[in-house]
Scaffold this motif. Structure first.
Motif, short mmCIF file in Angstrom:
data_model
loop_
_atom_site.label_atom_id
_atom_site.label_comp_id
_atom_site.label_asym_id
_atom_site.label_seq_id
_atom_site.Cartn_x
_atom_site.Cartn_y
_atom_site.Cartn_z
N UNK A 128 5.32 1.69 -1.96
CA UNK A 128 6.32 0.81 -2.54
C UNK A 128 7.68 1.11 -1.92
N UNK A 160 1.63 7.01 -1.29
CA UNK A 160 0.96 7.87 -2.27
C UNK A 160 -0.55 7.89 -2.00
N UNK A 210 4.68 -1.39 -15.88
CA UNK A 210 3.81 -2.27 -15.13
C UNK A 210 2.42 -2.32 -15.76
N UNK A 216 10.01 -1.81 -8.44
CA UNK A 216 8.81 -2.61 -8.22
C UNK A 216 7.60 -1.71 -8.23
N UNK A 217 6.49 -2.27 -8.65
CA UNK A 217 5.27 -1.48 -8.72
C UNK A 217 4.69 -1.19 -7.36
N UNK A 218 3.68 -0.38 -7.36
CA UNK A 218 2.99 -0.04 -6.13
C UNK A 218 2.08 -1.18 -5.68
N UNK A 219 1.83 -1.20 -4.37
CA UNK A 219 0.76 -2.01 -3.81
C UNK A 219 -0.33 -1.06 -3.37
N UNK A 220 -1.55 -1.33 -3.80
CA UNK A 220 -2.66 -0.45 -3.48
C UNK A 220 -3.48 -0.99 -2.32
N UNK A 221 -4.06 -0.08 -1.56
CA UNK A 221 -5.08 -0.45 -0.60
C UNK A 221 -6.38 -0.72 -1.32
N UNK A 222 -7.39 -1.11 -0.57
CA UNK A 222 -8.67 -1.50 -1.18
C UNK A 222 -9.53 -0.31 -1.56
N UNK A 245 -1.50 -3.21 -14.53
CA UNK A 245 -2.42 -3.46 -13.41
C UNK A 245 -3.76 -3.87 -13.98
#
Lengths: 114, 112
Positions: free
Chosen positions: B94, B33, A34, B99-105, A36
């Protein structure tokens, strides 16, 4: 120690040029890769994923994967000042049975000059 | 749209305080995470969780603990905050393994 290596930069390119970002990884069994993008003070945003050898294109972005060489790259065509950010490479590393977690490189800072 | 929400964007705490950082995701993801990010050190994994009430230590768990009582919520706890815990804290989640991670702000924590 399983690692993901990137040049820290900064990589500086003129507007309209191609920016090339590189990443190597140590775990031969990795299957998911990936890229980012992270703007200063913001959280990372997923821009590309690639799972098989070869190229994957999405708009101005192309990800390239060579598993034999354990190498993944990101090309940004027609670079814009808005592309100026830190780019993080992430690779899945198996962690405990079938679970996995991503290992991140430290990132490459890209600056696109108008 | 997929969302990972961190409760605070900026936080200032005193040395020795107990600090709670909250993360909530609305995507029914099993995996969550906690990372911290410092200049020159990149993203470092503190703790992660593959399911409710499950937790595993990451690379730098010392001085931290976590709680996951519900699938959507993953809390990071600084038992006794210290100045070297001043950092940007990022939560991610995730579901599907490829699939990759989704990050918080992110939460920028300053310990004074």
């Amino acid at each position: 120690q399983k690692e993901v290596e990137q040049n820290s930069g900064p990589l500086s390119v003129p507007e309209g040029a191609i920016a090339s970002l590189n990443c190597t990884y140590s775990d031969r069994v990795s299957q998911s890769f990936f890229w980012y993008r992270q703007y200063s003070g913001k959280s990372p945003e997923l821009i590309m994923s690639i799972y098989s050898n070869g190229d994957k294109e999405d708009g101005r972005f192309t990800a390239q994967l060579n598993k034999a060489s354990q190498y993944v790259s990101l090309l940004i065509r027609d670079s814009q000042p808005s592309d100026s950010a830190t780019y993080l490479c992430a690779v899945n590393m198996v962690s405990g049975g079938s679970n996995y977690k991503l290992t991140f490189g430290k990132g490459t800072l890209l600056t696109v000059n108008p | 749209d997929v969302k990972v929400t961190q409760s605070s964007r900026y936080l200032v705490k005193r040395t020795g305080e107990k600090v709670f950082l909250e993360c909530v995701q609305d995507m029914d993801h099993e995996n969550m995470f906690w990372y911290r990010q410092d200049p020159g050190l990149g993203l470092r994994l503190i703790y992660f969780s593959y399911d409710v009430k499950m937790k595993e230590k990451g690379d730098i768990p010392e001085g931290y603990s976590v709680s996951r009582e519900k699938k959507e919520r993953f809390s990071l706890i600084l038992e006794s905050a210290s100045t070297n815990q001043t950092s940007m804290y990022l939560c991610a989640s995730h579901r599907v393994t490829n699939y990759g991670y989704t990050f918080g702000s992110g939460t920028r924590l300053t310990v004074v």
